[in-house]
Motif scaffolding. Sequence first.
Motif, mmCIF file in Angstrom:
data_model
loop_
_atom_site.group_PDB
_atom_site.id
_atom_site.type_symbol
_atom_site.label_atom_id
_atom_site.label_comp_id
_atom_site.label_asym_id
_atom_site.label_seq_id
_atom_site.Cartn_x
_atom_site.Cartn_y
_atom_site.Cartn_z
ATOM 1 N N HIS A 190 0.911 -0.764 0.176
ATOM 2 C CA HIS A 190 0.300 0.136 -0.224
ATOM 3 C C HIS A 190 0.952 1.469 -0.117
ATOM 4 C CE1 HIS A 190 -3.936 -2.652 0.766
ATOM 5 N NE2 HIS A 190 -2.562 -2.673 1.366
ATOM 6 N N ILE A 191 0.531 1.782 -0.560
ATOM 7 C CA ILE A 191 1.535 3.733 -0.678
ATOM 8 C C ILE A 191 -0.093 4.650 -0.371
ATOM 9 C CG2 ILE A 191 2.850 4.921 -2.100
ATOM 10 C CD1 ILE A 191 3.628 3.068 -3.289
ATOM 11 N N ILE A 192 -0.032 5.802 0.756
ATOM 12 C CA ILE A 192 -1.157 6.564 1.052
ATOM 13 C C ILE A 192 0.314 7.851 0.690
ATOM 14 C CG2 ILE A 192 -2.391 7.169 2.385
ATOM 15 C CD1 ILE A 192 -1.072 3.847 3.017
ATOM 16 N N SER A 193 -0.470 8.557 0.254
ATOM 17 C CA SER A 193 -0.186 10.419 -0.022
ATOM 18 C C SER A 193 -1.535 11.057 1.399
ATOM 19 C CB SER A 193 -0.176 10.674 -1.927
ATOM 20 O OG SER A 193 -1.273 10.959 -1.895
ATOM 21 N N TYR A 194 -1.047 11.943 1.400
ATOM 22 C CA TYR A 194 -1.253 12.652 2.459
ATOM 23 C C TYR A 194 -0.888 14.739 1.432
ATOM 24 C CZ TYR A 194 -2.138 8.697 5.347
ATOM 25 O OH TYR A 194 -2.167 7.277 5.924
ATOM 26 N N ASN A 195 -1.826 15.702 1.905
ATOM 27 C CA ASN A 195 -1.559 16.814 2.271
ATOM 28 C C ASN A 195 -1.240 17.186 3.732
ATOM 29 O OD1 ASN A 195 -1.654 19.167 1.871
ATOM 30 N ND2 ASN A 195 -3.407 19.262 0.236
ATOM 31 N N VAL A 196 -0.445 18.089 4.228
ATOM 32 C CA VAL A 196 -0.048 18.034 5.432
ATOM 33 C C VAL A 196 -0.309 19.063 5.661
ATOM 34 C CG1 VAL A 196 0.714 15.571 6.697
ATOM 35 C CG2 VAL A 196 2.231 17.657 4.708
ATOM 36 N N ARG A 197 -0.966 19.909 4.488
ATOM 37 C CA ARG A 197 -1.592 22.036 4.972
ATOM 38 C C ARG A 197 -2.383 21.639 5.806
ATOM 39 N NH1 ARG A 197 -0.089 25.724 1.613
ATOM 40 N NH2 ARG A 197 0.055 25.204 0.133
ATOM 41 N N GLY A 198 -2.396 22.779 6.761
ATOM 42 C CA GLY A 198 -3.077 22.563 8.134
ATOM 43 C C GLY A 198 -3.318 20.724 8.460
ATOM 44 N N GLN A 199 -4.389 20.059 8.955
ATOM 45 C CA GLN A 199 -4.350 19.308 8.944
ATOM 46 C C GLN A 199 -5.035 18.226 8.131
ATOM 47 O OE1 GLN A 199 -8.834 18.813 10.996
ATOM 48 N NE2 GLN A 199 -8.458 16.664 10.895
ATOM 49 N N PRO A 200 -3.678 16.908 8.523
ATOM 50 C CA PRO A 200 -3.772 16.023 7.454
ATOM 51 C C PRO A 200 -4.542 15.629 6.520
ATOM 52 C CG PRO A 200 -1.956 15.586 9.150
ATOM 53 C CD PRO A 200 -3.259 16.857 9.737
ATOM 54 N N GLN A 201 -4.791 15.332 5.750
ATOM 55 C CA GLN A 201 -5.869 14.919 4.965
ATOM 56 C C GLN A 201 -4.990 13.948 3.411
ATOM 57 O OE1 GLN A 201 -8.868 15.480 4.676
ATOM 58 N NE2 GLN A 201 -8.625 16.654 6.690
ATOM 59 N N GLU A 202 -5.924 12.433 3.553
ATOM 60 C CA GLU A 202 -5.027 11.412 2.670
ATOM 61 C C GLU A 202 -5.994 12.184 1.375
ATOM 62 O OE1 GLU A 202 -6.475 7.496 1.435
ATOM 63 O OE2 GLU A 202 -6.302 7.574 3.738
ATOM 64 N N HIS A 203 -4.983 11.944 0.417
ATOM 65 C CA HIS A 203 -5.454 12.681 -1.227
ATOM 66 C C HIS A 203 -5.468 11.390 -1.860
ATOM 67 C CE1 HIS A 203 -4.326 14.835 -4.515
ATOM 68 N NE2 HIS A 203 -3.302 13.776 -4.895
ATOM 69 N N GLU A 204 -4.058 10.806 -1.509
ATOM 70 C CA GLU A 204 -4.282 8.965 -2.882
ATOM 71 C C GLU A 204 -3.877 7.925 -2.064
ATOM 72 O OE1 GLU A 204 -2.679 9.092 -6.957
ATOM 73 O OE2 GLU A 204 -1.473 8.902 -5.489
ATOM 74 N N ARG A 205 -4.313 6.678 -2.372
ATOM 75 C CA ARG A 205 -4.596 5.583 -2.099
ATOM 76 C C ARG A 205 -4.282 4.754 -3.153
ATOM 77 N NH1 ARG A 205 -6.371 2.291 3.432
ATOM 78 N NH2 ARG A 205 -6.148 5.036 4.765
ATOM 79 N N LYS A 206 -3.161 3.981 -3.889
ATOM 80 C CA LYS A 206 -3.139 3.166 -4.692
ATOM 81 C C LYS A 206 -1.997 2.004 -3.935
ATOM 82 C CE LYS A 206 -0.915 3.999 -8.168
ATOM 83 N NZ LYS A 206 0.334 3.373 -7.936
ATOM 84 N N GLU A 207 -1.435 1.069 -4.771
ATOM 85 C CA GLU A 207 -1.552 -0.373 -4.510
ATOM 86 C C GLU A 207 -0.030 0.275 -4.998
ATOM 87 O OE1 GLU A 207 -1.731 -4.216 -6.999
ATOM 88 O OE2 GLU A 207 -2.427 -4.672 -5.397
ATOM 89 N N SER A 208 1.222 -0.609 -4.979
ATOM 90 C CA SER A 208 2.267 0.015 -5.307
ATOM 91 C C SER A 208 2.572 -0.930 -6.890
ATOM 92 C CB SER A 208 3.589 -0.877 -4.531
ATOM 93 O OG SER A 208 5.384 -0.706 -5.147
ATOM 94 N N PRO A 209 3.610 0.583 -7.770
ATOM 95 C CA PRO A 209 3.449 -0.645 -9.628
ATOM 96 C C PRO A 209 4.395 -1.041 -9.658
ATOM 97 C CG PRO A 209 4.915 1.575 -9.143
ATOM 98 C CD PRO A 209 3.959 1.324 -7.882
ATOM 99 N N LEU A 210 5.171 -1.507 -8.109
ATOM 100 C CA LEU A 210 5.965 -2.454 -7.863
ATOM 101 C C LEU A 210 5.907 -4.015 -7.773
ATOM 102 C CD1 LEU A 210 9.109 -0.312 -7.227
ATOM 103 C CD2 LEU A 210 8.726 -0.812 -9.452
ATOM 104 N N LYS A 211 5.542 -5.195 -8.089
ATOM 105 C CA LYS A 211 5.305 -6.640 -7.691
ATOM 106 C C LYS A 211 5.935 -6.763 -5.976
ATOM 107 C CE LYS A 211 5.104 -7.387 -12.555
ATOM 108 N NZ LYS A 211 5.555 -8.470 -13.343
ATOM 109 N N PHE A 212 6.564 -6.001 -5.238
ATOM 110 C CA PHE A 212 7.284 -6.936 -4.573
ATOM 111 C C PHE A 212 7.504 -5.434 -3.347
ATOM 112 C CE2 PHE A 212 9.291 -9.840 -7.792
ATOM 113 C CZ PHE A 212 9.045 -11.195 -6.898
ATOM 114 N N GLN A 213 7.525 -6.811 -2.075
ATOM 115 C CA GLN A 213 7.629 -6.025 -0.843
ATOM 116 C C GLN A 213 7.883 -3.413 -1.000
ATOM 117 O OE1 GLN A 213 8.447 -7.487 2.923
ATOM 118 N NE2 GLN A 213 9.452 -5.567 3.189
#
Length: 349
Positions: A190-213
């Motif tokens: 899992h990879i999650i990106s957040y906007n941390v301007r002010g209160q952190p807000q989730e921007h995007e959640r996706k599966e890694s483009p790579l096949k392994f850990q």
Amino acid sequence: MVFGSVAPAPAQPSSYTSGPNASCAPGDHCVPQAGNDGISSMNWSPAANHLISTNWDGGVRCWEVQESGQQIRALPKAQVNHENNSPVLDSCFSSDGSTVFSVGADKAVRMWQLGQTPPNNVPQQIGSHDQPIKSVAFLPTNLIVSGGWDKMLKFWDARQLAVGTLQLPERCYDLDVRDNLMVVATAGRHIISYNVRGQPQEHERKESPLKFQSRCIAAFPDTTGYAVGSIEGRVGIHYVTKVHGKDSFAFKCHRQDNNVGMGRSPPSGGDGIVNFWDKDNKQRLKGFPSINRTISCASFNTPGSLFAYSSSYDWSKGSSHYAERPTRFGFIYVVDEEIKPKGKKSSYR
């Protein structure tokens, strides 16, 4: 800044040899007093050439790095230790470089004000998790964020107050912050990106483009995306903001099946090789021969003129392999023109 009373070490000659303490390139400076166990992270102050390492022996060490042309010296200045010498896994600086925050296997978020010696030489605890803490970063809102194996992101201020928490889908393996962009890589790819301007807000959640850990993640300096490295020696480049003429892609930066270490640096790996890449032009700028020992972590200083890296066992194969790689070293490489993309700033700073 005034530090502790550890006596400076004399300048050391290059350690570039074919022996067990070989560095990547001639002229690399061997950082003295690098600890008694594997080096888990190396990070530079944003305000000066102060270098911090964290170690599996429980130590958090600080050097003042002096530059004079191509000559450099790393002078040991101070050291603190986590309680019971528990392994320390990561650290970060405050924005003014006056304070170091560190995390590790003792499940504590700790704060060390440089120039001060804490009681029992153990940094002050300002927070905790229910499981070991893998990563820590300083936010532009002057908060500290920690990511743990309890599948939690926790936010703190320096007054020992918990400001907030965010649930992760899995254990945190690495996180990075650039301005208002925070990126987190967890178990389960899992990879999650957040906007941390002010209160952190989730921007995007996706599966890694790579096949392994996933092993490490680093946000781009322009905050348009991030690079993620995985255990099979590949790096994925992903944009969270659409950039004209640029698309997400992945490439194999280490040609053998070895772990990639990256963090706040170019890809370096379990094959003992450091490579410098220009992601915009999709080309390798420079590579070094293998030193036949794991490169466990690496980092550029703020101006991009110095590159610190460590050679030590990273515990990825457990205690049964420790005796095979007992040595640990820190090195500093003076960045040359070959590593700087022509007409643009390096994408890895």
